[in-house]
Design an enzyme around this catalytic site. Structure first.
Site, PDB file in Angstrom:
ATOM      1  N   LYS A  20      -8.571 -10.996   8.058  1.00 31.55           N
ATOM      2  CA  LYS A  20      -7.363 -11.082   7.254  1.00 31.55           C
ATOM      3  C   LYS A  20      -6.238 -10.291   7.889  1.00 31.55           C
ATOM      4  O   LYS A  20      -6.450  -9.200   8.405  1.00 31.55           O
ATOM      5  CB  LYS A  20      -7.625 -10.525   5.849  1.00 31.55           C
ATOM      6  N   GLY A  22      -2.637  -8.892   6.730  1.00 28.61           N
ATOM      7  CA  GLY A  22      -1.683  -8.756   5.643  1.00 28.61           C
ATOM      8  C   GLY A  22      -0.419  -8.108   6.166  1.00 28.61           C
ATOM      9  O   GLY A  22      -0.277  -7.859   7.359  1.00 28.61           O
ATOM     10  N   ALA A  23       0.492  -7.823   5.258  1.00 29.85           N
ATOM     11  CA  ALA A  23       1.730  -7.175   5.680  1.00 29.85           C
ATOM     12  C   ALA A  23       1.459  -5.719   6.038  1.00 29.85           C
ATOM     13  O   ALA A  23       2.136  -5.135   6.873  1.00 29.85           O
ATOM     14  CB  ALA A  23       2.757  -7.259   4.566  1.00 29.85           C
ATOM     15  N   GLU A  24       0.457  -5.183   5.392  1.00 27.21           N
ATOM     16  CA  GLU A  24       0.188  -3.759   5.588  1.00 27.21           C
ATOM     17  C   GLU A  24      -0.867  -3.479   6.643  1.00 27.21           C
ATOM     18  O   GLU A  24      -0.750  -2.569   7.447  1.00 27.21           O
ATOM     19  CB  GLU A  24      -0.257  -3.153   4.262  1.00 27.21           C
ATOM     20  N   ALA A  25      -1.928  -4.294   6.603  1.00 24.67           N
ATOM     21  CA  ALA A  25      -3.048  -3.993   7.489  1.00 24.67           C
ATOM     22  C   ALA A  25      -3.755  -5.250   7.953  1.00 24.67           C
ATOM     23  O   ALA A  25      -3.598  -6.325   7.378  1.00 24.67           O
ATOM     24  CB  ALA A  25      -4.039  -3.091   6.752  1.00 24.67           C
ATOM     25  N   ARG A  26      -4.562  -5.059   9.010  1.00 20.63           N
ATOM     26  CA  ARG A  26      -5.441  -6.140   9.472  1.00 20.63           C
ATOM     27  C   ARG A  26      -6.857  -5.736   9.108  1.00 20.63           C
ATOM     28  O   ARG A  26      -7.222  -4.567   9.229  1.00 20.63           O
ATOM     29  CB  ARG A  26      -5.332  -6.286  10.996  1.00 20.63           C
ATOM     30  N   LYS A  40     -10.426  -1.550   8.476  1.00 20.48           N
ATOM     31  CA  LYS A  40      -9.077  -1.787   7.972  1.00 20.48           C
ATOM     32  C   LYS A  40      -8.114  -1.028   8.863  1.00 20.48           C
ATOM     33  O   LYS A  40      -8.127   0.206   8.913  1.00 20.48           O
ATOM     34  CB  LYS A  40      -8.990  -1.290   6.532  1.00 20.48           C
ATOM     35  N   ASP A 143      -2.909  -1.261  -7.180  1.00 19.73           N
ATOM     36  CA  ASP A 143      -2.795  -2.665  -6.769  1.00 19.73           C
ATOM     37  C   ASP A 143      -3.920  -3.458  -7.431  1.00 19.73           C
ATOM     38  O   ASP A 143      -4.700  -4.134  -6.760  1.00 19.73           O
ATOM     39  CB  ASP A 143      -2.867  -2.754  -5.242  1.00 19.73           C
TER      40      ASP A 143
END
Lengths: 236, 175
Positions: A20, A22-26, A40, A143
């Site tokens: 995955k 995301g905007a924050e992390a892979r 992460k 979240d």
């Protein structure tokens, strides 16, 4: 020197399976020290000022790891942290093998209709209970969505286990306001992702109220926050 | 018997664990270790739940060594320190290092995988019986471990003792 720091992990991740972005992390899946592991990686954000980026990324990594330990101590299931690399902001966590997100579970249940209403109600019950316990520990998840809850297949006739994940936006707070907002975030996410589940969420809240010792104030705040929320019609 | 594992993050580094019981010369071994004559970490196996625990400690130690941020003076002392749930170095040595009267010992070596390791050397040095590393759980003192790591009863319901221990080892620097 700064380059050398992340090399080992960067090198390792280049061979891992990216599951995955995301905007924050892979998020990667791999094997580490003989165990199936999720890594992460909070990658640097070029659009931020570097000093701020480092501070923020470091803080998020630390908060995530701290909250995981706090939850575990309170008996809330989370992945086990195996290793944290603060130079590359990577967290190596236990992979919860054989799990589905609660989101997918509810979606498939609604689609196939094979699962009884009561099974989903039971699930809502358990989620409410776990959130009650978490808030009693003064941990705000930050979240809460059904994608951040995993259902792990249990032993043959055993019960599936509910595992909370993604504590990147979590923090410590005893304020009912913060807990109310935490639940509000979940409510919004829940109702928008799973149509026609108002009663299910009600059940969740009921269970939350029953299991949390400080719930009264929190539910009150939740009502206030609902009234405040976005796109509220101010037409009398 | 012994257990080896190549660290995924540091591919040249191999970790070898050897477990001994009915050890008669713990005092002598400890003296040698203090003098720096033993090329390995001597750990008290009653505090170990599983070989994975050692791997986690060793991985973190090699990582910190690589970036020059070890808290102790050598890789082996760092491994022992990483096992401890606290940040007090002397306490870590006391609890996880071996003491004179110990009857069992876990030897941990970190070496280059291309270099042949003189395991027979170590085995000859220890006056005890070598047993399979996987059997370490039979030597574990779970009560002592639970107490030292302050594992809560709720925690044991949602995970194993190993989970609780490893989580604390991995997060102790920020908690």
């Amino acid at each position: 020197m700064a380059q050398e720091r992340s090399m080992a992990v960067t090198e390792f991740l280049s061979k891992a399976e990216l599951i995955k972005q995301g905007a924050e992390a892979r998020v990667y899946r791999t094997e580490f020290l003989g165990k199936p592991t999720i890594v992460k990686e909070r990658f640097p954000k070029r659009y931020r000022h570097p000093a701020l980026d480092e501070k923020l990324t470091h803080r998020r990594t630390v908060q995530e790891v701290r909250s995981i330990l706090r939850c575990r101590k309170a008996g809330i299931s989370t992945p086990v942290v195996y290793f944290v690399d603060y130079t590359s902001h990577c967290i190596f966590l236990e992979e919860i093998v054989g799990s589905v997100t609660v989101r997918d579970h509810i979606a498939s249940a609604q689609q196939s209709g094979s699962r009884t209403e009561s099974e989903l109600e039971q699930l809502a019950d358990r989620v409410g209970m776990i959130l009650g316990r978490m808030h009693d520990e003064d941990v705000i998840h930050g979240d809460l969505t059904t994608s951040n809850m995993l259902l792990k297949r249990g032993p043959e006739d055993g019960e599936d286990e509910l595992v909370l994940i993604d504590f990147g936006l979590s923090y410590n707070s005893a304020l009912p306001e913060d807990k109310g907002v935490d639940l509000y975030v979940l409510e919004k996410a829940f109702l928008s992702t799973h149509p026609n589940t108002e009663s299910l969420f009600e059940k969740l809240l009921k269970s939350y109220a029953a299991s949390s010792k400080k719930s009264a104030a929190v539910v009150k705040k939740l009502d206030e926050v609902r009234l405040r929320g976005r796109k509220r019609s101010m037409v009398g | 018997m012994h257990l080896t594992h190549d660290l995924e993050l540091f591919p040249d580094h191999r970790v070898t664990q050897l477990l001994f019981k009915d050890v008669k010369n713990a005092a002598e071994l400890r003296q040698c270790a203090m003098k720096g004559e033993v090329n390995g970490a001597l750990i008290n196996p009653t505090m170990l739940v599983n070989p994975f625990q050692v791997l986690v400690a060793a991985n973190k130690a090699v990582h910190l060594q690589t970036i020059g941020k070890m808290k102790t003076r050598s890789l082996y002392s760092e491994i022992i320190f990483n096992l401890s749930p606290t940040n007090k170095i002397s306490e870590a040595f006391k609890r996880f290092g071996i003491s004179d009267g110990d009857e069992s010992v876990m030897v941990v070596l970190v070496h280059n995988k291309d270099e042949p390791q003189p395991l027979s050397d170590i085995i000859a040095r220890v006056k005890g019986q070598q047993v399979a590393v996987e059997d370490v759980s039979s030597l574990s003192n779970n009560t002592k471990i639970q107490k030292l790591y302050k594992v809560t009863p709720q925690e044991e319901r949602c995970g194993t003792l190993l989970d609780a221990v490893v989580c604390r080892m991995a997060t102790k620097d920020v908690v």
